[in-house]
Design an enzyme around this catalytic site. Structure first.
Site, short mmCIF file in Angstrom:
data_model
loop_
_atom_site.label_atom_id
_atom_site.label_comp_id
_atom_site.label_asym_id
_atom_site.label_seq_id
_atom_site.Cartn_x
_atom_site.Cartn_y
_atom_site.Cartn_z
CG ASP A 101 -1.89 -1.14 1.24
OD1 ASP A 101 -2.14 -1.70 0.16
OD2 ASP A 101 -2.37 -1.48 2.33
CB VAL A 102 0.15 4.73 -1.09
CG1 VAL A 102 -0.94 5.11 -0.10
CG2 VAL A 102 0.97 5.94 -1.50
#
Length: 233
Positions: A101-102
Site C-alpha cells: 500500500d502507498v
C-alpha cells in the site's frame, strides 16, 4: 539478433531513434561502422555506440526499501510510482513482485522475470511475507490463536491461510502470512477491531530487507538470493 533489435534491447532508443543513430554512423561492430539495421549480431560481437560498449540488459532482480508515499503501480495517480526511485535502463519493463500500500514501507522486489514473480506470489508455493504492524489498540489475549485459525475477511468466501502472530509489545506485532489479498494485513487486524497505524515489510521468503538500504534505496539481488527465492526457501 538483428542490429536494430539489439539496439532496442540494450538502450532506451526507440525504433525510429535507433535508425537515426545507425544512419549517422555512430554504431560500430567489431571496429567497423555499420548502418544497416538488418546486420546480424552474433555471440562475441563487440557493439559500440560512440565508443561506448552496449550489451543486452537481461533479467533483473532488485530489492527496494520502499518509503511511504509511493505506489507499486505504473498507472498515473496522485502518488509517484516506486519505479521512479530506480536509476536503471528500460524501467518500463520492470514490475513489482506483489504490491505494498502507498503508506506501507519496507521490502519490495522488482523484476522483469514473470515466472520468478509467480513463484513468489502464488499461495501454492507458500512463500512467507513478514510484516511488523504498529497498532492503535492492545491485542486481545487470544490474538495468536485467531490468526493461526484463519480469518474470514469481509467480502471473502474463504478464510485466510493460517498466519503466525508474534507480539513485540502490546501495540506492536510481527505477522507472517503466505498470501497477498487486498489490504490483507490491515483487514486481518481490523477484524479484531484494531487499526494498523504503521506497516513495514521486513522479509519475503528467505530474503530479509538489507539494513544498509535507506528508504528509497535499492540494490540488485545476488544470484544466490534469486535462486533461494525461486526455490521457495
Amino acid at each position: 539478433m538483428r542490429l536494430d533489435k539489439f539496439l532496442g534491447e540494450s538502450t532506451d532508443l526507440s525504433r525510429t531513434d535507433a535508425r537515426k543513430v545507425l544512419k549517422s554512423g555512430e554504431i560500430t561492430v567489431n571496429g567497423e561502422m555499420v548502418n544497416q539495421g538488418s546486420h546480424v549480431i552474433k555471440e562475441g560481437d563487440v557493439v559500440l555506440w560512440d565508443d561506448e560498449p552496449l550489451a543486452l540488459i537481461g533479467l533483473r532482480y532488485i530489492m527496494l526499501n520502499k518509503p511511504a508515499g509511493y505506489e507499486c503501480s505504473l498507472k498515473n495517480s496522485a502518488y509517484p510510482s516506486v519505479m521512479m526511485l530506480l536509476d536503471v535502463d528500460k524501467r518500463d519493463r520492470l514490475r513489482t513482485v506483489g504490491r505494498l500500500d502507498v503508506d506501507t514501507t519496507g521490502l519490495i522486489l522488482i523484476t522483469d522475470d514473470g515466472q520468478w514473480t509467480h513463484r513468489i506470489i502464488s499461495p501454492r508455493h507458500q512463500c512467507d511475507k513478514v510484516y511488523v504492524a504498529t497498532l492503535a489498540e492492545p491485542l486481545p489475549d487470544n490474538a495468536e490463536a485467531i490468526f493461526q485459525a484463519g480469518i474470514l475477511l469481509n467480502g471473502e468466501d474463504k478464510p485466510t491461510l493460517p498466519a503466525v502472530l508474534e507480539r513485540i509489545d502490546e501495540r506492536t506485532a510481527r505477522l507472517t502470512i503466505q498470501e497477498g489479498k487486498y489490504h490483507q494485513v490491515k483487514r486481518m487486524f481490523a477484524s479484531l477491531g484494531n487499526l494498523v497505524q504503521a506497516l513495514h515489510r521486513e522479509r519475503i521468503g528467505s530474503l530479509v530487507l538489507d539494513d544498509s538500504l535507506e528508504p528509497g534505496e535499492s540494490r540488485y539481488l545476488t544470484p544466490a538470493e534469486v535462486q533461494e527465492l525461486a526455490a521457495g526457501s
